[in-house]
Design an enzyme around this catalytic site. Structure first.
Site, PDB file in Angstrom:
ATOM      1  N   ASP A  10      15.549  93.832  54.469  1.00 49.96           N
ATOM      2  CA  ASP A  10      16.170  92.575  54.903  1.00 49.96           C
ATOM      3  C   ASP A  10      15.479  91.468  54.116  1.00 49.96           C
ATOM      4  O   ASP A  10      14.459  91.690  53.464  1.00 49.96           O
ATOM      5  CB  ASP A  10      15.970  92.379  56.415  1.00 49.96           C
ATOM      6  CG  ASP A  10      16.645  91.103  56.928  1.00 49.96           C
ATOM      7  OD1 ASP A  10      17.758  90.797  56.458  1.00 49.96           O
ATOM      8  OD2 ASP A  10      16.062  90.408  57.777  1.00 49.96           O
ATOM      9  N   SER A  11      16.022  90.253  54.230  1.00 51.49           N
ATOM     10  CA  SER A  11      15.357  89.130  53.580  1.00 51.49           C
ATOM     11  C   SER A  11      14.070  88.753  54.325  1.00 51.49           C
ATOM     12  O   SER A  11      13.193  88.110  53.768  1.00 51.49           O
ATOM     13  CB  SER A  11      16.290  87.923  53.550  1.00 51.49           C
ATOM     14  OG  SER A  11      16.634  87.571  54.878  1.00 51.49           O
ATOM     15  N   TYR A  42      18.634  84.616  52.153  1.00 52.48           N
ATOM     16  CA  TYR A  42      19.685  85.164  51.308  1.00 52.48           C
ATOM     17  C   TYR A  42      20.999  84.396  51.524  1.00 52.48           C
ATOM     18  O   TYR A  42      21.820  84.281  50.614  1.00 52.48           O
ATOM     19  CB  TYR A  42      19.939  86.639  51.644  1.00 52.48           C
ATOM     20  CG  TYR A  42      19.004  87.627  50.990  1.00 52.48           C
ATOM     21  CD1 TYR A  42      17.827  87.233  50.357  1.00 52.48           C
ATOM     22  CD2 TYR A  42      19.299  88.993  51.007  1.00 52.48           C
ATOM     23  CE1 TYR A  42      16.981  88.170  49.777  1.00 52.48           C
ATOM     24  CE2 TYR A  42      18.462  89.928  50.421  1.00 52.48           C
ATOM     25  CZ  TYR A  42      17.306  89.510  49.802  1.00 52.48           C
ATOM     26  OH  TYR A  42      16.476  90.436  49.218  1.00 52.48           O
ATOM     27  N   GLY A  43      21.177  83.908  52.746  1.00 50.96           N
ATOM     28  CA  GLY A  43      22.462  83.331  53.140  1.00 50.96           C
ATOM     29  C   GLY A  43      22.900  82.096  52.378  1.00 50.96           C
ATOM     30  O   GLY A  43      24.065  81.711  52.445  1.00 50.96           O
ATOM     31  N   CYS A  73      20.502  93.942  56.566  1.00 54.22           N
ATOM     32  CA  CYS A  73      20.789  92.543  56.265  1.00 54.22           C
ATOM     33  C   CYS A  73      22.304  92.422  56.132  1.00 54.22           C
ATOM     34  O   CYS A  73      22.912  93.088  55.286  1.00 54.22           O
ATOM     35  CB  CYS A  73      20.108  92.157  54.950  1.00 54.22           C
ATOM     36  SG  CYS A  73      20.576  90.527  54.358  1.00 54.22           S
ATOM     37  N   ASN A  74      22.894  91.617  56.988  1.00 54.37           N
ATOM     38  CA  ASN A  74      24.358  91.463  56.948  1.00 54.37           C
ATOM     39  C   ASN A  74      24.821  90.841  55.638  1.00 54.37           C
ATOM     40  O   ASN A  74      25.861  91.204  55.087  1.00 54.37           O
ATOM     41  CB  ASN A  74      24.822  90.565  58.089  1.00 54.37           C
ATOM     42  CG  ASN A  74      24.717  91.232  59.448  1.00 54.37           C
ATOM     43  OD1 ASN A  74      25.707  91.673  60.002  1.00 54.37           O
ATOM     44  ND2 ASN A  74      23.509  91.319  59.976  1.00 54.37           N
ATOM     45  N   THR A  75      24.042  89.888  55.139  1.00 52.63           N
ATOM     46  CA  THR A  75      24.430  89.167  53.931  1.00 52.63           C
ATOM     47  C   THR A  75      24.513  90.134  52.749  1.00 52.63           C
ATOM     48  O   THR A  75      25.501  90.150  52.002  1.00 52.63           O
ATOM     49  CB  THR A  75      23.411  88.046  53.642  1.00 52.63           C
ATOM     50  OG1 THR A  75      23.223  87.293  54.840  1.00 52.63           O
ATOM     51  CG2 THR A  75      23.875  87.145  52.534  1.00 52.63           C
ATOM     52  N   GLU A 152      12.382  82.659  61.563  1.00 49.89           N
ATOM     53  CA  GLU A 152      11.241  82.861  60.658  1.00 49.89           C
ATOM     54  C   GLU A 152      10.079  81.916  60.988  1.00 49.89           C
ATOM     55  O   GLU A 152       8.933  82.232  60.711  1.00 49.89           O
ATOM     56  CB  GLU A 152      11.666  82.685  59.194  1.00 49.89           C
ATOM     57  CG  GLU A 152      12.540  83.808  58.660  1.00 49.89           C
ATOM     58  CD  GLU A 152      11.800  85.135  58.400  1.00 49.89           C
ATOM     59  OE1 GLU A 152      10.597  85.104  58.110  1.00 49.89           O
ATOM     60  OE2 GLU A 152      12.455  86.196  58.496  1.00 49.89           O
ATOM     61  N   CYS A 184      24.039  88.521  61.763  1.00 46.83           N
ATOM     62  CA  CYS A 184      22.826  88.333  60.952  1.00 46.83           C
ATOM     63  C   CYS A 184      21.718  88.988  61.757  1.00 46.83           C
ATOM     64  O   CYS A 184      21.599  88.736  62.966  1.00 46.83           O
ATOM     65  CB  CYS A 184      22.544  86.844  60.761  1.00 46.83           C
ATOM     66  SG  CYS A 184      20.921  86.519  60.049  1.00 46.83           S
ATOM     67  N   THR A 185      20.927  89.831  61.096  1.00 48.31           N
ATOM     68  CA  THR A 185      19.941  90.606  61.860  1.00 48.31           C
ATOM     69  C   THR A 185      18.828  89.743  62.456  1.00 48.31           C
ATOM     70  O   THR A 185      18.092  90.204  63.318  1.00 48.31           O
ATOM     71  CB  THR A 185      19.301  91.715  60.988  1.00 48.31           C
ATOM     72  OG1 THR A 185      18.990  91.158  59.724  1.00 48.31           O
ATOM     73  CG2 THR A 185      20.227  92.884  60.851  1.00 48.31           C
ATOM     74  N   HIS A 186      18.732  88.499  62.012  1.00 47.58           N
ATOM     75  CA  HIS A 186      17.763  87.602  62.652  1.00 47.58           C
ATOM     76  C   HIS A 186      18.220  87.186  64.049  1.00 47.58           C
ATOM     77  O   HIS A 186      17.396  86.839  64.897  1.00 47.58           O
ATOM     78  CB  HIS A 186      17.567  86.340  61.807  1.00 47.58           C
ATOM     79  CG  HIS A 186      16.667  86.528  60.626  1.00 47.58           C
ATOM     80  ND1 HIS A 186      17.043  87.221  59.508  1.00 47.58           N
ATOM     81  CD2 HIS A 186      15.398  86.089  60.393  1.00 47.58           C
ATOM     82  CE1 HIS A 186      16.048  87.211  58.631  1.00 47.58           C
ATOM     83  NE2 HIS A 186      15.037  86.527  59.146  1.00 47.58           N
TER      84      HIS A 186
HETATM   85  N1  DGL Z   1      18.940  88.672  58.110  1.00 46.95           N
HETATM   86  C1  DGL Z   1      19.881  88.488  57.096  1.00 46.95           C
HETATM   87  C2  DGL Z   1      21.283  88.820  57.494  1.00 46.95           C
HETATM   88  O1  DGL Z   1      21.463  89.691  58.309  1.00 46.95           O
HETATM   89  C3  DGL Z   1      19.752  87.331  56.136  1.00 46.95           C
HETATM   90  C4  DGL Z   1      19.300  86.004  56.627  1.00 46.95           C
HETATM   91  C5  DGL Z   1      19.043  85.097  55.419  1.00 46.95           C
HETATM   92  O2  DGL Z   1      18.120  85.424  54.653  1.00 46.95           O
HETATM   93  O3  DGL Z   1      19.786  84.108  55.231  1.00 46.95           O
HETATM   94  O4  DGL Z   1      22.219  88.279  56.974  1.00 46.95           O
END
Ligand code: DGL
Length: 267
Positions: A10-11, A42-43, A73-75, A152, A184-186
């Site tokens: 993931d990011s 990443y987004g 990571c969804n992105t 984060e 988004c996994t966050h």
């Molecule tokens: N956790 C990531 C996701 O699922 C990326 C979040 C990011 O870095 O913008 O998309």
């Protein structure tokens, strides 16, 4: 039987939500987790950049002799994985299909809302997948990129942060959807706060959880499960950013079991 580890990336710390499910559902598996915090978020990056980072991490994980990779990571799952899955023979699991499938199963009123990063929303990958599964669905989405930063930063409970979360999610009060994809996994880390900000009116779908159910199924069918009684040192963590930051937040999220984090420079 296959004792090789499973790779995750993931990011940042978001993918630990998928790792946590793995520790529960697949307790005998060794894992390697890569957080690309030097390139987070990443987004807000271009598709080219996201694909480039993802490919470097996949190459690193393959060198570590993993038996499968979970792109937590969804992105990256939306933008890079569809192509990268064709480049590598190793099984690579993205989270989009699993999340869309679950959301289609749980919605009662055929109306689904997605919150995700800017890039995931822009990609429309969830929308496409959902439409393929069920052409009757009404689908809305919202980019909630700022939630990534909140997670984060590690402060999820102060008054000002809660106020900010309410503001970011305010548009959700207009939708009639009964199901919310945490795309988004966050975001599952803020599950409690998201429920409060939306009056508990959504069934929440966590794609990072769903993908591990698919992974377990796959490893079982292919006879690739590990039989090892995994000790804690069989869970290895890398970050391209600050090891201290990742260790502090990661240990807290993984129920205070202190994790040792290595620094990684991606080539
Ligand atoms: N956790 C990531 C996701 O699922 C990326 C979040 C990011 O870095 O913008 O998309």
């Amino acid at each position: 039987m296959d004792e090789r580890p499973i790779g995750f990336f993931d990011s940042g710390i978001g993918g630990l939500t998928a790792l946590k499910t793995t520790l529960k559902l697949l307790p005998n598996e060794a894992t390697i987790y890569v957080a690309d915090e030097a390139n987070l978020p990443y987004g807000t990056k271009s598709s080219k950049e996201i694909s480039n980072y993802s490919q470097k991490i996949i190459r690193f994980l393959i060198k570590q002799n993993v038996k499968a990779i979970v792109c937590a990571c969804n992105t990256s799952s939306a933008i890079a994985i569809p192509h990268l899955k064709k480049v590598y023979t190793l099984p690579i699991f993205g989270v989009i299909d699993a999340g869309a499938k679950k959301a289609n199963q749980v919605t009662k009123n055929q109306h689904i809302m997605i919150i995700a990063t800017k890039a995931t929303v822009r990609s429309k990958k969830y929308n496409e997948k959902l439409e393929l599964l069920n052409s009757k669905l009404v689908i809305n989405d919202l980019a909630a990129q700022e939630l990534v930063k909140i997670v984060e930063n590690g402060d999820y409970r102060s008054k000002s942060v809660i106020k900010k979360i309410y503001q970011i999610l305010a548009p959700l009060n207009k939708t009639l959807a009964d199901t919310l994809i945490l795309g988004c996994t966050h975001f599952p880390i803020l599950k409690e706060q998201i429920n409060e900000a939306t009056n508990y009116r959504f069934k929440l779908v966590d794609p990072g959880h769903e993908v591990i159910i698919n992974l377990k199924d796959f490893l079982t069918k292919k006879h690739l499960l590990s039989n090892n009684n995994v000790k804690s040192n069989n869970h290895v963590f890398y970050t391209t950013g600050s090891t201290e930051h990742f260790s502090t937040l990661g240990s807290k999220f993984l129920d205070n079991s202190t994790i040792k984090v290595n620094h990684l420079d991606l080539e």
